[in-house]
Design a protein around this motif. Structure first.
Motif, short mmCIF file in Angstrom:
data_model
loop_
_atom_site.label_atom_id
_atom_site.label_comp_id
_atom_site.label_asym_id
_atom_site.label_seq_id
_atom_site.Cartn_x
_atom_site.Cartn_y
_atom_site.Cartn_z
N PRO A 11 -10.03 -0.37 1.21
CA PRO A 11 -9.41 -1.37 0.33
C PRO A 11 -8.19 -2.05 0.96
N TYR A 12 -7.41 -1.30 1.72
CA TYR A 12 -6.24 -1.90 2.38
C TYR A 12 -6.67 -2.97 3.37
N ARG A 54 3.13 -5.63 -7.44
CA ARG A 54 2.07 -6.19 -8.27
C ARG A 54 1.13 -7.05 -7.42
N ASP A 55 1.53 -7.36 -6.19
CA ASP A 55 0.69 -8.08 -5.24
C ASP A 55 0.29 -7.12 -4.12
N GLY A 56 -0.31 -6.01 -4.50
CA GLY A 56 -0.66 -5.00 -3.52
C GLY A 56 -2.02 -4.38 -3.79
N VAL A 57 -2.42 -3.50 -2.89
CA VAL A 57 -3.76 -2.92 -2.93
C VAL A 57 -3.99 -2.12 -4.21
N SER A 96 0.85 -1.19 0.00
CA SER A 96 0.00 0.00 0.00
C SER A 96 0.88 1.23 0.00
N ILE A 97 0.49 2.22 -0.80
CA ILE A 97 1.26 3.48 -0.81
C ILE A 97 0.85 4.39 0.34
N TYR A 98 -0.18 4.00 1.09
CA TYR A 98 -0.67 4.81 2.21
C TYR A 98 -0.44 4.15 3.57
N PHE A 126 -10.89 7.76 10.35
CA PHE A 126 -11.54 6.87 9.39
C PHE A 126 -12.16 7.67 8.25
N GLU A 127 -12.86 8.74 8.56
CA GLU A 127 -13.52 9.53 7.52
C GLU A 127 -12.51 10.16 6.56
N GLN A 128 -11.38 10.60 7.11
CA GLN A 128 -10.38 11.27 6.27
C GLN A 128 -9.57 10.29 5.42
N ASN A 129 -9.56 9.01 5.80
CA ASN A 129 -8.70 8.05 5.14
C ASN A 129 -9.41 6.85 4.53
N LYS A 130 -10.73 6.80 4.59
CA LYS A 130 -11.43 5.58 4.20
C LYS A 130 -11.28 5.23 2.72
#
Length: 897
Positions: A382-383, A464-467, A300-302, A373-377
């Motif tokens: 998906p993560y 390639r095996d990521g979110v 994940s990039i986040y 949660f609201e700012q990052n959902k």
């Protein structure tokens, strides 16, 4: 209220200017008018509240098409500091990206030179002259003031200098009573601070002069003036580079964490260092094995890596028996000389699950969690879903899952609602990321308090095996692999395995994927390193069926047609030049006595003494599969590996590779001059090919790659106010420094890897100011390792760079390491960032006895175990008074602070 905006900007026929007002995240555009194509004006009426302000910028248009816009990092600001109903006349100038744009980054405005901004107090003047000027050179304890002629401006008396207000970063304003000013008045700006309140530092140049126009009662005239320059030496700073996983404190849990990061910030501050650079901190858990230790292959990039959770900041376990078990385990894991990735991560995840059961429900009802949660959902859901299905199905390769090859919108919605079953199944991952986010935000805030710049790292690739590959596949070419051409690290090139980017899709929506990524990173860092910045010009793309990087090609790039190749004088024989060249003599050279076995097992006879690969072995991936099948217990692994590598070499022995998008275009194969097909050419053809090769790799694509980079990088570098640095090493085309200079990106300078191919070692005095100077990176040998690797090279460096006679001492003594460090600190580079290992090299009592245990990564080994951990605890480092004093002295003496 009427506002009249005025701007001088020379346009050509068909061009016009527009004024863009920024309001609540939206842009309100107003066309401007002109009589001569130079002097542009826009008059508007606006109702505003007392003490309100507007931010705005100008754009150059042709019809409805935007040709260019101003630098948007710090827009124009107009304050309404006069009475309601006043008339404002504003004289602006076009703002291009300034040479010192780095001074507007949060690295300076929030850390190094942090000052408190505020809006001006409301005035009651009948007629007001408002002056605005940018002064980015001011330090954190300095302020701007004005001195001028006449009683109202202090009559040039330093002690009567009039303080100005910094109403936005580096821009200072002052309101003057026009009735007390002469029609033409002179003035200068001065810098005031603790050192020169009584003796101001005056700006360079002649006195400034303003001739006031006729003014009416209630009118405000606003002048945006050219930047104030002061005779001060440009700021330079020093810092440390270390992965967070390498940190060690007495209370960490076998791996560095975000609590240790705070302690490392304390050490930087204590030793007068102003920057702490880390490696990527995103979650890399794909297999739950040590192979996930590679920090540049995140899922994940986040999402942040759970291993960085500081367990000390979590609530205490109520189960006393379990708590004591973890206390024993903590001491055991923390005492290990290197990271045991699997044991540490398994223990931390078990601990987090226990805390989640105990505290999760309560924590997830808090306002802080709900806000997070609201700012990052958008990325968090998906993560969490990916992690859940990865563990459910036992693999992160989502193509192998029995279902959920995409994330259905209904499931995404259900996972966002706390009352659903799906939410409860994934909520643990929300809890983990919330804690990580809170801890990293706290570390970032702490760094700012200490005036230490936290510098992060943006990997060029994604897994390639990521979110992202799972939920946003349109942005990636999953049938390609990113890597690097052959270099000093790897003769066969590097294959990172990442999918390449579909830049066409990314550019369609303004690179929003990258903008979101950078903005999330800016929550934790004030500077960042762009890993492999060359990837934004072109990436080395390798076919999915290749293992090595030799069969790659730059993407995008201008492939060559048959006609273009033949125009150089080389008769293009497609069948001969694009197929592996396998002859009896090449087989004998590679395999020796095994040549006959190779023919019988892997090859078909083509004609004469020429052979071709059997279809079952005609790609490197097929050969790799053969090797894995036969490399079982009891087999001769070394012999099999040699056979495998020889077959890899056969397959890559081509003179040209076919363009991946156009079958009628070709690219010369990188580094082919070392292979048999090149050796088989006539001398004349070799000379022709070399000319073609050099033109292709160093000239043909320059303007094309410049244009490609300028489509992307301006959007990304201006998406945040982080300080932008780049790793610009490798096969660097001429257009790279053009773009980096234009966008004011700091380059990376390593003396042992000079950018000038005609020199063996770089001259530190030639480093550009906008650069980061270092001795070694995480991909390289440390200074002590490098010193002993090639004694002839070291001797040359000792004599030519250090200007010392006689034989170079081995191993590297501390006094000489100190000399080398000191020379790097005195370079012109804005930043001198050294690895902790290279800092420690100057102290023979503190440094690790085994220099080879200091290495972080070996790039030539794609399965390297990233497990280096500092052998000292940070507590011990903080108490190493003599060493810390030595570092502080070196930094102060070099003019860095």
């Amino acid at each position: 209220m009427k506002i009249n905006f005025n701007l001088e900007y020379q346009t050509t026929f068909g061009e016009e200017l527009a004024l863009n007002i920024l309001t609540d995240g939206k842009t309100e555009q107003h066309k401007m008018t002109t009589l001569d194509g130079l002097h542009w004006m826009c008059e508007m009426s606006k109702a505003v509240k007392t003490s309100a302000h507007i931010d705005y910028y100008y754009t150059l248009m042709r019809g409805e098409q935007e040709l260019r816009h101003e630098w948007l990092v710090i827009p124009h600001r107009l304050e309404f500091a006069a009475a309601r109903g006043a008339k404002y006349t504003v004289y602006d100038h076009w703002l291009d990206i300034p040479e010192d744009s780095y001074m507007y980054s949060t690295a300076f405005t929030e850390c190094i030179a942090a000052r408190q901004q505020k809006l001006s107090a409301q005035t009651t003047y009948s007629k007001t002259v408002r002056l605005k000027v940018r002064a980015p050179q001011l330090r954190n304890n300095e302020r701007l003031a004005l001195i001028g002629g006449g009683e109202a401006l202090g009559s040039w008396e330093a002690k009567r200098a009039i303080d100005m207000v910094e109403h936005e970063n580096n821009e200072w304003v002052i309101s003057l009573d026009a009735d007390k000013l002469s029609s033409t008045f002179e003035f200068k700006f001065v810098s005031l601070g603790q050192e020169f309140d009584n003796a101001p530092l005056w700006e360079n140049g002649m006195n400034r002069t303003i001739a006031l126009p006729p003014m009416e009662s209630g009118e405000v005239v606003v002048y945006e003036l050219s930047q104030a320059y002061f005779p001060v030496y440009p700021w330079k700073g020093a810092g440390t580079v270390i992965p967070i996983f390498s940190l060690r404190s007495e209370g960490s849990f076998g791996v560095g964490d975000f609590g240790d990061l705070k302690m490392m910030i304390d050490w930087c501050d204590k030793t007068k260092q102003r920057v702490l650079q880390v490696l990527p901190i995103n979650d890399t858990n794909i297999t739950h094995t040590w192979q996930d230790s590679y920090p540049y292959n995140s899922i994940s990039i986040y999402a942040l890596h759970p291993q960085y959770t500081d367990l000390r900041q979590l609530p205490q376990l109520k189960d006393e028996k379990l708590r004591k078990e973890y206390e024993v385990l903590q001491k055991t894991l923390n005492a290990l000389p290197q990271i045991d990735y699997e044991r540490v991560n398994n223990a931390k995840m078990d601990y987090l699950r226990a805390i989640y059961v105990q505290e999760g429900a309560k924590i997830m009802k808090t306002a802080a969690f709900k806000q997070f949660f609201e700012q990052n959902k958008e990325w968090l859901v998906p993560y969490a879903a990916f992690c859940y299905y990865r563990d459910l199905y036992g693999t992160a390769t989502f193509q192998d899952w029995p279902d959920h090859h995409t994330l259905p919108e209904k499931e995404r919605e259900a996972m966002s609602k706390s009352t659903t079953k799906l939410y409860k199944e994934v909520a643990f991952w929300y809890f983990v990321q919330f804690n990580l986010d809170q801890q990293m935000h706290a570390a970032h805030a702490y760094a700012r308090e200490k005036r230490v710049v936290l510098k992060g790292d943006i990997p060029i690739g994604i897994s390639r095996d990521g979110v992202e590959a799972w939920v946003e596949p349109k942005y990636f070419n999953l049938n390609g692999q990113a890597g690097a051409p052959p270099d000093a690290f790897s003769a066969n090139g590097q294959n990172w395995g990442f999918p390449t980017y579909n830049w066409d899709a990314m550019l369609e929506d303004g690179c929003s994927w990258w903008v979101r990524r950078f903005r999330k990173m800016s929550e934790y860092f004030d500077a960042y390193r762009i890993d492999h910045v060359l990837g934004f010009f072109r990436i080395w793309e390798i076919p999915i069926d290749a293992v090595h990087g030799l069969l790659g090609q730059f993407s995008p790039s201008l492939g060559m047609t048959r006609e273009e190749i033949e125009a150089y004088g080389l008769h293009f024989q497609e069948e001969l030049f694009t197929k592996p060249f396998i002859a009896d003599w090449t087989l004998a050279r590679i395999f020796g006595e095994q040549a006959q076995y190779v023919k019988e097992t892997f090859l078909n006879h083509a004609h004469d003494d020429i052979w071709q690969m059997k279809p079952a072995f005609d790609t490197q991936r097929k050969v790799e599969a053969w090797y894995k099948e036969h490399a079982v217990e009891g087999s001769d692994i070394t012999a099999l590996a040699n056979m495998r590598d020889g077959l890899y070499a056969l397959i890559s022995d081509v003179l040209f590779v076919r363009d991946r998008k156009n079958d009628d275009k070709f690219h010369p194969r990188i580094g082919v001059q070392n292979d048999f097909i090149y050796e088989a050419l006539w001398d004349n053809d070799k000379a022709v090919f070399n000319r073609l090769y050099n033109d292709y790799f160093y000239r043909r694509n320059n303007q094309f790659w410049y244009t490609e980079a300028m489509k992307k990088l301006p959007r990304l570098t201006q998406a945040t106010r982080m300080l932008v640095c780049a790793e610009d090493l490798g096969m660097v085309p001429d257009c790279v420094p053009w773009v980096m200079n234009e966008l004011r990106i700091l380059s990376l300078e390593i003396q042992s890897m000079p950018k000038d191919p005609t020199t063996r070692f770089g001259k530190l005095k030639h480093n550009p100011y906008r650069s980061v100077d270092t001795i070694s990176t995480h991909d390289m040998s440390t200074l002590r390792q490098w010193w002993d690797e090639d004694e002839e090279q070291t001797q040359s460096y000792y004599n030519s760079m250090l200007h010392r006679g006689g034989a170079a001492p081995h191993p590297l003594p501390g006094w000489l390491a100190k000399d080398i460090v000191s020379r790097h600190l005195t370079s012109p580079s804005m930043l001198c960032l050294l690895s902790l290992q290279d800092w420690l090299s100057i102290d023979e009592n503190l440094r690790l006895p085994d220099q080879n245990a200091e290495r972080i990564n070996i790039p030539a080994n794609p399965r390297h175990y990233w497990r280096y951990r500092m052998h000292l605890s940070i507590e011990q480092l903080l108490q190493a008074d003599r060493f810390n004093e030595e570092i502080s002295t070196l930094i102060i003496q070099s003019g860095r602070k």
